[in-house]
Write a protein that holds these residues in place. Structure first.
Motif, PDB file in Angstrom:
ATOM      1  N   VAL A  75      -3.191  23.757 -21.165  1.00  0.00           N
ATOM      2  CA  VAL A  75      -3.152  22.449 -20.518  1.00  0.00           C
ATOM      3  C   VAL A  75      -1.758  22.228 -19.934  1.00  0.00           C
ATOM      4  O   VAL A  75      -0.809  22.015 -20.681  1.00  0.00           O
ATOM      5  N   PRO A  76      -1.626  22.275 -18.609  1.00  0.00           N
ATOM      6  CA  PRO A  76      -0.327  21.959 -18.015  1.00  0.00           C
ATOM      7  C   PRO A  76      -0.116  20.443 -18.021  1.00  0.00           C
ATOM      8  O   PRO A  76      -1.070  19.679 -17.869  1.00  0.00           O
ATOM      9  N   THR A  77       1.126  20.034 -18.231  1.00  0.00           N
ATOM     10  CA  THR A  77       1.422  18.601 -18.184  1.00  0.00           C
ATOM     11  C   THR A  77       2.366  18.308 -17.034  1.00  0.00           C
ATOM     12  O   THR A  77       3.073  19.180 -16.543  1.00  0.00           O
ATOM     13  N   SER A  78       2.375  17.061 -16.641  1.00  0.00           N
ATOM     14  CA  SER A  78       3.190  16.638 -15.505  1.00  0.00           C
ATOM     15  C   SER A  78       4.619  16.314 -15.900  1.00  0.00           C
ATOM     16  O   SER A  78       5.404  15.883 -15.062  1.00  0.00           O
ATOM     17  N   VAL A  79       4.985  16.510 -17.169  1.00  0.00           N
ATOM     18  CA  VAL A  79       6.363  16.255 -17.582  1.00  0.00           C
ATOM     19  C   VAL A  79       7.251  17.404 -17.126  1.00  0.00           C
ATOM     20  O   VAL A  79       6.786  18.520 -16.936  1.00  0.00           O
ATOM     21  N   GLY A  80       8.497  17.111 -16.968  1.00  0.00           N
ATOM     22  CA  GLY A  80       9.439  18.130 -16.543  1.00  0.00           C
ATOM     23  C   GLY A  80      10.365  17.575 -15.488  1.00  0.00           C
ATOM     24  O   GLY A  80      10.250  16.434 -15.062  1.00  0.00           O
ATOM     25  N   TYR A  81      11.281  18.383 -15.079  1.00  0.00           N
ATOM     26  CA  TYR A  81      12.254  17.952 -14.073  1.00  0.00           C
ATOM     27  C   TYR A  81      12.548  19.129 -13.163  1.00  0.00           C
ATOM     28  O   TYR A  81      12.019  20.218 -13.357  1.00  0.00           O
ATOM     29  N   GLY A  82      13.351  18.893 -12.168  1.00  0.00           N
ATOM     30  CA  GLY A  82      13.664  19.963 -11.227  1.00  0.00           C
ATOM     31  C   GLY A  82      12.454  20.318 -10.396  1.00  0.00           C
ATOM     32  O   GLY A  82      11.815  19.453  -9.808  1.00  0.00           O
ATOM     33  N   ALA A  83      12.109  21.579 -10.372  1.00  0.00           N
ATOM     34  CA  ALA A  83      11.010  22.082  -9.536  1.00  0.00           C
ATOM     35  C   ALA A  83       9.669  22.054 -10.263  1.00  0.00           C
ATOM     36  O   ALA A  83       8.849  22.932 -10.089  1.00  0.00           O
ATOM     37  N   ASN A  84       9.456  21.043 -11.083  1.00  0.00           N
ATOM     38  CA  ASN A  84       8.201  20.922 -11.828  1.00  0.00           C
ATOM     39  C   ASN A  84       7.037  20.525 -10.933  1.00  0.00           C
ATOM     40  O   ASN A  84       5.900  20.905 -11.188  1.00  0.00           O
ATOM     41  N   PHE A  85       7.301  19.751  -9.903  1.00  0.00           N
ATOM     42  CA  PHE A  85       6.288  19.311  -8.934  1.00  0.00           C
ATOM     43  C   PHE A  85       5.099  18.626  -9.603  1.00  0.00           C
ATOM     44  O   PHE A  85       3.942  18.906  -9.280  1.00  0.00           O
ATOM     45  N   GLY A  86       5.385  17.741 -10.569  1.00  0.00           N
ATOM     46  CA  GLY A  86       4.317  16.971 -11.204  1.00  0.00           C
ATOM     47  C   GLY A  86       3.331  17.806 -12.001  1.00  0.00           C
ATOM     48  O   GLY A  86       2.178  17.416 -12.152  1.00  0.00           O
TER      49      GLY A  86
END
Length: 124
Positions: A75-86
């Motif tokens: 399950v990918p999540t939309s958290v992250g920063y930089g080049a995470n792209f949501g």
């Protein structure tokens, strides 16, 4: 999954639990703290199916897939920063995993993962 993935992991947990499954949560085991994941290896290896929730680079399902011989629902999540792209970067990483037995659901789809895990658990 990692600490920031808890809301999506909880959605998967409560879905699977509501559908009558015995569920155990393992949190704060992202690849950045792989020693914590390895400390829980016995739990993962006793499962019939594993849901691996990860944001950032999305590498956790591949690592888990290399440790267990059961289906892994990524399950990918939309958290992250930089080049995470949501969550798109995590989704693409999971889709390109070389570990066998991994199925990928959409970004932040904890419900879909919990439901699929329940279906797998009910197979004879």
């Amino acid at each position: 999954g990692g600490t920031s993935d808890i809301p999506v992991a909880d959605e998967a947990y409560y879905t699977a639990k509501f559908l009558g499954n015995n569920v155990e949560r393992v949190y704060d085991v992202g690849v950045a703290g792989i020693h914590r994941l390895l400390n829980k290896k016995h739990i993962l290896q006793s499962a019939r199916v594993v849901i691996a929730v990860a944001g950032m680079e999305g590498a956790l399902p591949s690592v888990v897939g290399g440790l267990v011989d059961v289906p892994v629902i990524a399950v990918p999540t939309s958290v992250g920063y930089g080049a995470n792209f949501g969550g798109l970067s995590a989704l693409l990483t999971m889709l390109n995993s070389c570990a066998s037995g991994i199925s990928v659901v959409n970004i932040d789809n904890g419900f879909g993962a919990g439901y699929l895990a329940s279906m797998i658990n009910k197979l004879d």
